[in-house]
Design an enzyme around this catalytic site. Structure first.
Site, PDB file in Angstrom:
ATOM      1  N   CYS A  12      24.558  64.395 -51.850  1.00 50.87           N
ATOM      2  CA  CYS A  12      23.405  64.670 -51.011  1.00 50.87           C
ATOM      3  C   CYS A  12      22.147  64.473 -51.845  1.00 50.87           C
ATOM      4  O   CYS A  12      22.193  64.489 -53.060  1.00 50.87           O
ATOM      5  CB  CYS A  12      23.463  66.102 -50.508  1.00 50.87           C
ATOM      6  SG  CYS A  12      23.577  67.276 -51.857  1.00 50.87           S
ATOM      7  N   CYS A  15      21.533  67.102 -54.269  1.00 50.45           N
ATOM      8  CA  CYS A  15      22.297  66.976 -55.517  1.00 50.45           C
ATOM      9  C   CYS A  15      21.595  65.996 -56.449  1.00 50.45           C
ATOM     10  O   CYS A  15      21.502  66.217 -57.656  1.00 50.45           O
ATOM     11  CB  CYS A  15      23.706  66.461 -55.258  1.00 50.45           C
ATOM     12  SG  CYS A  15      24.493  67.166 -53.833  1.00 50.45           S
ATOM     13  N   ASP A 401      -9.702  35.505 -52.432  1.00 51.49           N
ATOM     14  CA  ASP A 401     -10.378  34.725 -53.460  1.00 51.49           C
ATOM     15  C   ASP A 401     -10.362  33.286 -52.942  1.00 51.49           C
ATOM     16  O   ASP A 401      -9.553  32.952 -52.082  1.00 51.49           O
ATOM     17  CB  ASP A 401      -9.545  34.869 -54.742  1.00 51.49           C
ATOM     18  CG  ASP A 401      -9.963  33.913 -55.820  1.00 51.49           C
ATOM     19  OD1 ASP A 401     -11.152  33.887 -56.141  1.00 51.49           O
ATOM     20  OD2 ASP A 401      -9.078  33.200 -56.340  1.00 51.49           O
ATOM     21  N   ASP A 600      -5.542  34.602 -57.118  1.00 52.36           N
ATOM     22  CA  ASP A 600      -4.613  33.856 -57.961  1.00 52.36           C
ATOM     23  C   ASP A 600      -4.612  34.413 -59.374  1.00 52.36           C
ATOM     24  O   ASP A 600      -3.890  33.942 -60.231  1.00 52.36           O
ATOM     25  CB  ASP A 600      -4.952  32.376 -57.963  1.00 52.36           C
ATOM     26  CG  ASP A 600      -6.288  32.101 -58.619  1.00 52.36           C
ATOM     27  OD1 ASP A 600      -7.077  33.049 -58.789  1.00 52.36           O
ATOM     28  OD2 ASP A 600      -6.558  30.932 -58.952  1.00 52.36           O
ATOM     29  N   ASP A 604      -9.768  37.440 -61.384  1.00 60.60           N
ATOM     30  CA  ASP A 604      -9.780  38.491 -60.368  1.00 60.60           C
ATOM     31  C   ASP A 604      -8.713  39.577 -60.557  1.00 60.60           C
ATOM     32  O   ASP A 604      -8.454  40.343 -59.643  1.00 60.60           O
ATOM     33  CB  ASP A 604      -9.746  37.917 -58.943  1.00 60.60           C
ATOM     34  CG  ASP A 604      -8.668  36.868 -58.766  1.00 60.60           C
ATOM     35  OD1 ASP A 604      -7.695  36.905 -59.531  1.00 60.60           O
ATOM     36  OD2 ASP A 604      -8.812  36.024 -57.859  1.00 60.60           O
TER      37      ASP A 604
HETATM   38  P1  ADP Z   1     -13.139  31.949 -57.457  1.00 51.32           P
HETATM   39  O1  ADP Z   1     -13.602  33.333 -57.178  1.00 51.32           O
HETATM   40  O2  ADP Z   1     -13.516  31.009 -56.364  1.00 51.32           O
HETATM   41  O3  ADP Z   1     -11.681  31.863 -57.777  1.00 51.32           O
HETATM   42  P2  ADP Z   1     -14.007  32.041 -60.219  1.00 51.32           P
HETATM   43  O4  ADP Z   1     -14.538  33.434 -60.214  1.00 51.32           O
HETATM   44  O5  ADP Z   1     -12.734  31.802 -60.916  1.00 51.32           O
HETATM   45  O6  ADP Z   1     -13.944  31.441 -58.740  1.00 51.32           O
HETATM   46  O7  ADP Z   1     -15.108  31.099 -60.836  1.00 51.32           O
HETATM   47  C1  ADP Z   1     -16.388  31.063 -60.279  1.00 51.32           C
HETATM   48  C2  ADP Z   1     -17.148  29.888 -60.779  1.00 51.32           C
HETATM   49  O8  ADP Z   1     -17.361  30.001 -62.179  1.00 51.32           O
HETATM   50  C3  ADP Z   1     -16.447  28.575 -60.589  1.00 51.32           C
HETATM   51  O9  ADP Z   1     -16.691  28.040 -59.324  1.00 51.32           O
HETATM   52  C4  ADP Z   1     -17.077  27.730 -61.687  1.00 51.32           C
HETATM   53  O10 ADP Z   1     -18.319  27.236 -61.254  1.00 51.32           O
HETATM   54  C5  ADP Z   1     -17.327  28.732 -62.793  1.00 51.32           C
HETATM   55  N1  ADP Z   1     -16.268  28.714 -63.792  1.00 51.32           N
HETATM   56  C6  ADP Z   1     -15.438  29.730 -64.103  1.00 51.32           C
HETATM   57  N2  ADP Z   1     -14.608  29.382 -65.101  1.00 51.32           N
HETATM   58  C7  ADP Z   1     -14.887  28.110 -65.417  1.00 51.32           C
HETATM   59  C8  ADP Z   1     -14.365  27.164 -66.354  1.00 51.32           C
HETATM   60  N3  ADP Z   1     -13.353  27.471 -67.181  1.00 51.32           N
HETATM   61  N4  ADP Z   1     -14.920  25.930 -66.406  1.00 51.32           N
HETATM   62  C9  ADP Z   1     -15.930  25.608 -65.588  1.00 51.32           C
HETATM   63  N5  ADP Z   1     -16.444  26.432 -64.674  1.00 51.32           N
HETATM   64  C10 ADP Z   1     -15.955  27.672 -64.585  1.00 51.32           C
HETATM   65 MG    MG Z   2      -9.707  32.171 -58.391  1.00 49.50          MG
END
Ligand code: ADP
Ligand code: MG
Length: 702
Positions: A12, A15, A401, A600, A604
């Site tokens: 149970c 237990c 996102d 992804d 984020d």
């Molecule tokens: P999302 O929220 O759409 O997934 P991110 O927060 O990952 O986008 O990135 C936001 C923006 O920052 C991208 O659209 C790009 O302009 C810039 N960015 C982020 N990381 C990079 C990178 N490694 N090389 C070039 N641009 C970047």
């Molecule tokens: Mg992203």
């Protein structure tokens, strides 16, 4: 480290809970949890031997087997219960009981009647010795009011008032019912587990030039193994020879078979449809994705939903209350009202005791969640605990996102604009070199484009002093030069002057040594099922759908319109995403709904953690997979709606079980109190409810 055991003969939930409390007191035990639904125990202890012997001391009847650490969660596919052997003594008891019944009631010879009584006593003891003994043992330990106790006082009470046949009937029916229920539950568990058992039990390894079949656990990363058409892959790895269509649907739920060629990464559990593959193992058997899925599902059952905790708590207070009520029914009417027979009211009270046993609830509820979690796992939706289902079922808002979640995240280079004195190839080459270490989807796309144009920056130096600025871009030093690649915010942060840009494409601006060098316009298309995903969520009645992205407003707007999202929050840094989501949660949570975030995992992970339910797409970063509540093994956003639908269905099934079980109990309690129901009817009703509830739980898996 957590070690998992599968348990048997735990009678149970009380237990199970008692055992858990007992083990917690042992020195060196850091954590222990026993789940009655899956009949498994997870312990983290310095000395497992001590734990094992403590289990033997506390619950001598409980047996257990350790789930091998090398193959965590390898499910036992066969039912852990031998119905045939257990039922034999009960069949004997039933036969003796029937014969006794006939002799006592239908013969008039003195001797035959006493033989009949003897047979009844025999049947009672054969079917009930475990119950009586268990009740006595629990009483000594101060654990009153479990179901063994209920059955013992009910039947002993019946004997005391001369209802011998009733006592025997109740004991026999109860024991048979318990058996059927244990066996049904154990079969359900086994079938859920076997669904998850995606790994074959051998691997064909190359050893000294020939192929030998060994246990997959013996393989180490780097070993080569051979898979023939129609066989399952035993390990994760990389194809080195051969070509085949691979069906990965058992792992990811992805319906289209994919062509695997040399170089491709392949997952354990997928099936080679038509070709012979030689694969180099990249992980041991215990770490393969299939193993991790199985472990995850098993441990998910240990994170209890509120409903489950409620049921356990309820069962604990419920039995004493029923016993008190029964006592009142037995003694109050005869005391207070003249002319009421003690014997009659005692009988009614005993019927109440019999019906009060809460087994249907306590078995079927956790089993329902386990089925839901197992079924979702089969579709590539990994849910990290029953409580996630509760939150998901109450979903009122979903925030997505953009990049890599709603869009493919594989950008195509649309155009390159070079500043005066620069060539476009030069701009692309520097950007790709700076991005060489980044995991952002933009980085991968730039690298791929530079590679396809066979570009190099003419120096052998690798990027150093790399600084990735989330939501802005990347800064790196290559061959002594400072390279920036990112959005306008990045260049502003670094104080680099640049021309203004407009338009619906994602832009990567490139600067060399503090001077603007050019820009790359990237196109990213929504995933093929993104529109459908949003539509499905609306159809489920999720009222608020939003996009939260770091990309520029025009791009975000364009994608949002294409997929059908009205609420857009763009140009956000990771902190900004947190703020927007926090606001959403407060607004939605007011009406007792939950907010889901789907990402992804690139830039984020914090938002995934903040959301009531964080859903990470499989390809994302490890951090995201760690913090998320749900991991989608495919990259399809449409799985979000499916997950919500499954959560609601699981909850519905669990609720049905609760209402059904309590409803039948209430009806029989009332009938017992007014003297309509007889004792053995009560037992059969109880067993029937339990069996139906267990069968119903299995539907959560479908
Ligand atoms: P999302 O929220 O759409 O997934 P991110 O927060 O990952 O986008 O990135 C936001 C923006 O920052 C991208 O659209 C790009 O302009 C810039 N960015 C982020 N990381 C990079 C990178 N490694 N090389 C070039 N641009 C970047
Ligand atoms: Mg992203």
């Amino acid at each position: 480290m957590m070690t998992t055991y599968h348990l048997r003969n735990v009678d149970c939930p009380a237990c199970a809970a008692g055992l858990e409390r007992g083990l917690r007191k042992i020195e060196g035990v850091r954590a222990v949890s026993i789940d009655f639904g899956t009949l498994s125990m997870r312990v983290d202890a310095a000395d497992l031997k001590a734990v094992e012997s403590a289990v033997r001391n506390l619950e001598p009847l409980v047996t257990f087997s350790r789930v091998l650490a090398e193959a965590p969660g390898r499910p036992t596919a066969e039912a852990d219960f031998d119905l045939k052997r257990e039922i034999q003594p009960l069949a004997l008891a039933t036969a003796a009981g029937c014969l006794g019944l006939v002799l006592v009631n239908f013969t008039h010879r003195e001797g035959a009647a006493s033989i009949g009584l003897g047979l009844l006593a025999f049947a009672y003891l054969v079917s009930g010795w475990k119950v009586l003994l268990g009740a006595a043992r629990n009483m000594v330990r101060g654990r009153l009011f479990d179901e063994l106790f209920l059955m013992s006082i009910a039947t002993l009470g019946a004997i005391a008032i001369g209802q011998y046949e009733e006592a025997v009937g109740v004991m026999v029916f109860y024991s048979i019912g318990e058996l059927l229920q244990h066996s049904a539950a154990s079969r359900s568990r086994a079938s859920i587990r076997s669904l998850l058992d995606l790994r074959p039990d051998f691997a064909r390894l190359r050893r000294a030039g020939s192929w030998v079949e060994v246990q997959p656990e013996e393989a180490v990363p780097g070993d080569e193994f051979l898979v023939k058409p129609g066989e399952r892959l035993p390990l994760d790895g990389q194809v080195i020879e051969g070509e085949a269509f691979l069906d990965s649907s058992p792992i990811t739920g992805e319906s289209m078979p994919r062509r695997a060629q040399p170089g491709a990464t392949v997952l354990a559990g997928s099936v080679s449809l038509d070709g012979v593959l030689v694969i180099r193992a990249t992980r041991g058997a215990g770490e393969s994705s299939a193993a991790r899925i199985a472990t995850l599902v098993e441990s998910a059952a240990h994170l209890k939903a509120r409903t489950e905790r409620w049921v356990t708590a309820f069962a604990r207070i419920y039995t004493p209350i029923v016993v008190a009520m029964a006592a009142a029914i037995a003694f109050l009417p005869p005391l207070l009202v003249a002319g009421q027979g003690l014997r009659e009211w005692c009988y009614r009270a005993l019927v109440m005791l019999v019906i009060s046993c809460p087994c249907a609830l306590v078995v079927s509820v956790p089993l329902g969640y386990f089925g839901g979690i197992g079924g979702a796992a089969r579709r590539g939706i990994l849910v990290k605990g029953s409580q996630v289902f509760d939150a998901l079922a109450a979903c009122k808002a979903v925030a997505f996102d953009k990049t890599g979640t709603l869009t493919r995240g594989s950008f195509s280079v649309r155009s390159i604009t070079a500043a005066p004195g620069r060539t476009s190839d030069e701009v692309l080459a520097w950007a790709a070199a700076a991005e060489s270490l980044s995991r952002h989807p933009i980085a991968a796309s730039l690298r791929a484009e530079a590679e396809s144009r066979s570009l190099s920056i003419g120096t052998e130096d690798e990027a150093s002093e790399v600084r990735e600025l989330p939501g802005a871009g990347i800064a790196a030093r290559i061959g002594g030069r400072l390279v920036l690649a990112g959005n306008e915010r990045l260049l502003e942060l670094e104080g680099v002057a640049h021309p203004k840009h407009e338009g619906g494409d994602t832009l990567v601006l490139v600067a060399l040594d503090g001077e603007y060098a050019g820009s790359i316009a990237l196109g990213d298309e929504p995933k093929s099922d993104a529109r459908e995903a949003i539509r499905a969520l609306r159809a489920l009645g999720v009222g608020r759908l939003a996009m939260i992205t770091g990309d520029s407003s025009p791009v975000a707007q364009r994608v949002a319109t294409e997929v059908g999202i009205a609420e857009v929050h763009a140009e956000l840094l990771p902190e900004g995403k947190l703020e927007v989501l926090g606001r959403m949660i407060r607004e939605v949570g007011g009406a007792r709904g939950s907010t889901v975030f789907v990402g992804d995992g690139v830039n984020d992970a914090p938002v995934l953690a903040l959301a009531d339910v964080g859903i990470a797409m499989g390809a994302g970063s490890d951090a995201a997979v760690q913090t998320a509540d749900i991991v989608l093994l495919t990259d399809e956003p449409s799985r979000v709606a499916e997950a919500i639908a499954r959560a609601r269905r699981t909850r519905r099934i669990v609720a049905q079980n609760i209402v059904f079980a309590l409803g039948i109990k209430a009806a029989f309690l009332a009938m017992g109190a007014i003297g309509v129901a007889v004792m053995w009817e009560a037992v059969i009703a109880d067993v029937g409810v339990a069996l139906l509830a267990v069968a119903n739980s299995l539907r959560a898996m479908k």
